[in-house]
Design a protein around this motif. Structure first.
Motif, PDB file in Angstrom:
ATOM      1  N   ARG A 124       0.834  -1.213   0.000  1.00  0.00           N
ATOM      2  CA  ARG A 124       0.000   0.000   0.000  1.00  0.00           C
ATOM      3  C   ARG A 124       0.868   1.262   0.000  1.00  0.00           C
ATOM      4  O   ARG A 124       0.529   2.249  -0.651  1.00  0.00           O
ATOM      5  CB  ARG A 124      -0.930   0.014   1.213  1.00  0.00           C
ATOM      6  CG  ARG A 124      -2.015  -1.051   1.233  1.00  0.00           C
ATOM      7  CD  ARG A 124      -2.951  -0.944   0.035  1.00  0.00           C
ATOM      8  NE  ARG A 124      -2.407  -1.616  -1.137  1.00  0.00           N
ATOM      9  CZ  ARG A 124      -2.706  -1.317  -2.392  1.00  0.00           C
ATOM     10  NH1 ARG A 124      -3.536  -0.331  -2.647  1.00  0.00           N
ATOM     11  NH2 ARG A 124      -2.182  -1.968  -3.400  1.00  0.00           N
ATOM     12  N   LEU A 125       1.989   1.224   0.735  1.00  0.00           N
ATOM     13  CA  LEU A 125       2.902   2.362   0.807  1.00  0.00           C
ATOM     14  C   LEU A 125       3.433   2.721  -0.578  1.00  0.00           C
ATOM     15  O   LEU A 125       3.401   3.884  -0.992  1.00  0.00           O
ATOM     16  CB  LEU A 125       4.060   2.047   1.757  1.00  0.00           C
ATOM     17  CG  LEU A 125       5.169   3.098   1.890  1.00  0.00           C
ATOM     18  CD1 LEU A 125       4.646   4.349   2.586  1.00  0.00           C
ATOM     19  CD2 LEU A 125       6.359   2.523   2.660  1.00  0.00           C
ATOM     20  N   VAL A 126       3.918   1.718  -1.296  1.00  0.00           N
ATOM     21  CA  VAL A 126       4.479   1.953  -2.631  1.00  0.00           C
ATOM     22  C   VAL A 126       3.377   2.361  -3.602  1.00  0.00           C
ATOM     23  O   VAL A 126       3.562   3.281  -4.420  1.00  0.00           O
ATOM     24  CB  VAL A 126       5.222   0.697  -3.139  1.00  0.00           C
ATOM     25  CG1 VAL A 126       5.723   0.904  -4.567  1.00  0.00           C
ATOM     26  CG2 VAL A 126       6.380   0.344  -2.215  1.00  0.00           C
ATOM     27  N   ILE A 218       4.446  -0.362  10.069  1.00  0.00           N
ATOM     28  CA  ILE A 218       3.085  -0.155   9.553  1.00  0.00           C
ATOM     29  C   ILE A 218       2.576   1.248   9.905  1.00  0.00           C
ATOM     30  O   ILE A 218       2.009   1.939   9.053  1.00  0.00           O
ATOM     31  CB  ILE A 218       2.127  -1.244  10.087  1.00  0.00           C
ATOM     32  CG1 ILE A 218       2.481  -2.606   9.481  1.00  0.00           C
ATOM     33  CG2 ILE A 218       0.665  -0.894   9.769  1.00  0.00           C
ATOM     34  CD1 ILE A 218       1.787  -3.786  10.140  1.00  0.00           C
ATOM     35  N   ILE A 219       2.814   1.681  11.150  1.00  0.00           N
ATOM     36  CA  ILE A 219       2.386   3.024  11.568  1.00  0.00           C
ATOM     37  C   ILE A 219       3.116   4.087  10.741  1.00  0.00           C
ATOM     38  O   ILE A 219       2.496   5.039  10.243  1.00  0.00           O
ATOM     39  CB  ILE A 219       2.648   3.240  13.077  1.00  0.00           C
ATOM     40  CG1 ILE A 219       1.707   2.357  13.907  1.00  0.00           C
ATOM     41  CG2 ILE A 219       2.453   4.710  13.465  1.00  0.00           C
ATOM     42  CD1 ILE A 219       2.072   2.272  15.380  1.00  0.00           C
ATOM     43  N   ALA A 220       4.434   3.903  10.557  1.00  0.00           N
ATOM     44  CA  ALA A 220       5.220   4.857   9.771  1.00  0.00           C
ATOM     45  C   ALA A 220       4.742   4.899   8.319  1.00  0.00           C
ATOM     46  O   ALA A 220       4.662   5.982   7.716  1.00  0.00           O
ATOM     47  CB  ALA A 220       6.699   4.483   9.828  1.00  0.00           C
ATOM     48  N   SER A 221       4.417   3.726   7.775  1.00  0.00           N
ATOM     49  CA  SER A 221       3.952   3.681   6.381  1.00  0.00           C
ATOM     50  C   SER A 221       2.625   4.413   6.215  1.00  0.00           C
ATOM     51  O   SER A 221       2.412   5.113   5.218  1.00  0.00           O
ATOM     52  CB  SER A 221       3.825   2.227   5.901  1.00  0.00           C
ATOM     53  OG  SER A 221       2.760   1.562   6.549  1.00  0.00           O
ATOM     54  N   TYR A 222       1.756   4.317   7.218  1.00  0.00           N
ATOM     55  CA  TYR A 222       0.459   5.009   7.115  1.00  0.00           C
ATOM     56  C   TYR A 222       0.588   6.509   7.371  1.00  0.00           C
ATOM     57  O   TYR A 222      -0.222   7.292   6.855  1.00  0.00           O
ATOM     58  CB  TYR A 222      -0.581   4.358   8.025  1.00  0.00           C
ATOM     59  CG  TYR A 222      -1.287   3.236   7.293  1.00  0.00           C
ATOM     60  CD1 TYR A 222      -2.307   3.517   6.395  1.00  0.00           C
ATOM     61  CD2 TYR A 222      -0.879   1.917   7.450  1.00  0.00           C
ATOM     62  CE1 TYR A 222      -2.925   2.503   5.684  1.00  0.00           C
ATOM     63  CE2 TYR A 222      -1.483   0.902   6.744  1.00  0.00           C
ATOM     64  CZ  TYR A 222      -2.514   1.199   5.852  1.00  0.00           C
ATOM     65  OH  TYR A 222      -3.111   0.198   5.130  1.00  0.00           O
TER      66      TYR A 222
END
Length: 320
Positions: A124-126, A218-222
């Motif tokens: 999702r991040l990419v 996950i938190i950083a990616s969101y």
């Protein structure tokens, strides 16, 4: 005599899983667990069939979703049937080798659940922050490499966990205060007659590697995803819909297990065991339901598959 104590490892022929003690009407809870297990098996099998059959879902993202569904089936199968066998039929004695095997498989699949959610977060991040480079960074090959590396690392770290157990002598109690061969309650039994420091270190290191580092990622990616949604011109509704299902999966997996581990010293044993057992079985049951309800492309694929099956079933009847 001292040399003999150092070189001799005492391994009991069996352990006794104490499970839930003093709670009335526990049979209803075991019936509930069996229903959750059946729903989990059916739901995750359905997810895997839809992904396998529908060519439009043969994308890198759904390799990770397929892997999550497979892991959910394995995790509940490693845990629930054994729990039901032990507590419904009074078979709470488990051999030394079976105990270590039980510990290994439950922890490997639990670890992979966390790693799979991390891989989906990376996808999702990419997709949202680097959409033009998505097909270069997230290909079928890279996704297979990621999932393969995750499995190899999960097996490696849990083998170390189990390996440290095999060097312990159990000269006292053989009663494990849990609902399966849990790591901490197991190695704690060897504390009076063995050096359990390496095991103790692993009991702190394993949650950091398996739960906290993935959760921080996950938190950083969101945080990056939310920033991208406000700064980059994207179809925001669609982007958020693709993230919602993943965020719900993350919440139902990480929140209960972290709360239980953080406050384990304050929570009574029975409540801790019930919390951990629910944390182990509810996410695998809810994951397929969330994906079917919240992911539009998967919902459409499911409808197409069910329609096709219905037509094949009804077709011959009409012709007769």
């Amino acid at each position: 005599m001292n040399a003999m104590n150092i070189t001799t490892i005492i391994r009991p022929p069996y352990f006794y899983i104490s499970g839930f003690t003093g709670i009335p009407h526990m049979k209803y809870y075991y019936v509930f667990l069996s229903l959750v297990y059946i729903i989990s098996l059916m739901g995750n099998t359905f997810i895997m069939i839809v992904i396998y059959v529908d060519q439009s879902l043969h994308s890198p993202k759904y390799i990770a979703v397929l892997n999550l569904a497979f892991t959910d089936i394995c995790e509940t199968t490693a845990l629930v049937p054994k729990v039901l066998d032990m507590f419904l039929f009074g078979r709470q004695f488990i051999s030394y080798d079976q105990c270590l095997t039980n510990l290994f498989f439950v922890f490997v699949f639990l670890t992979m659940q966390s790693f799979n959610l991390t891989i989906l977060s990376y996808d999702r991040l990419v997709a949202i922050c680097c959409p033009l480079r998505y097909h270069m960074l997230v290909s079928h090959r890279s996704m297979f490499q990621l999932t393969g590396a995750a499995w190899a690392f999960a097996v490696f770290i849990i083998l170390i966990l189990v390996g440290f157990i095999t060097r312990l002598s159990f000269c006292g109690s053989v009663v494990i205060n849990s609902y399966f061969c849990d790591h901490y309650p197991l190695f704690s039994l060897a504390a009076p007659c063995s050096d359990v420091l390496p095991n103790d270190v692993m009991s702190y290191l394993d949650p950091v590697v398996v739960l906290y580092i993935p959760m921080v990622f996950i938190i950083a990616s969101y945080v990056c995803i939310i920033h991208a949604l406000f700064t980059i011109t994207l179809p925001k509704d669609r982007a958020m819909k693709t993230c919602t299902s993943h965020l719900i999966l993350v919440a139902i997996f990480y929140l209960p297990i972290n709360i239980t581990y953080i406050f384990s010293s304050f929570i009574p044993t029975n409540i801790r065991i019930i919390n951990l057992s629910l944390t182990s079985v509810l996410p695998p049951m809810l994951n397929p339901i969330i994906y079917v309800l919240k992911t539009e492309e998967f919902k459409e694929s499911s409808k197409r598959l069910l329609k096709r099956v219905a037509q094949r079933t009804v077709g011959p009847v009409k012709s007769t």
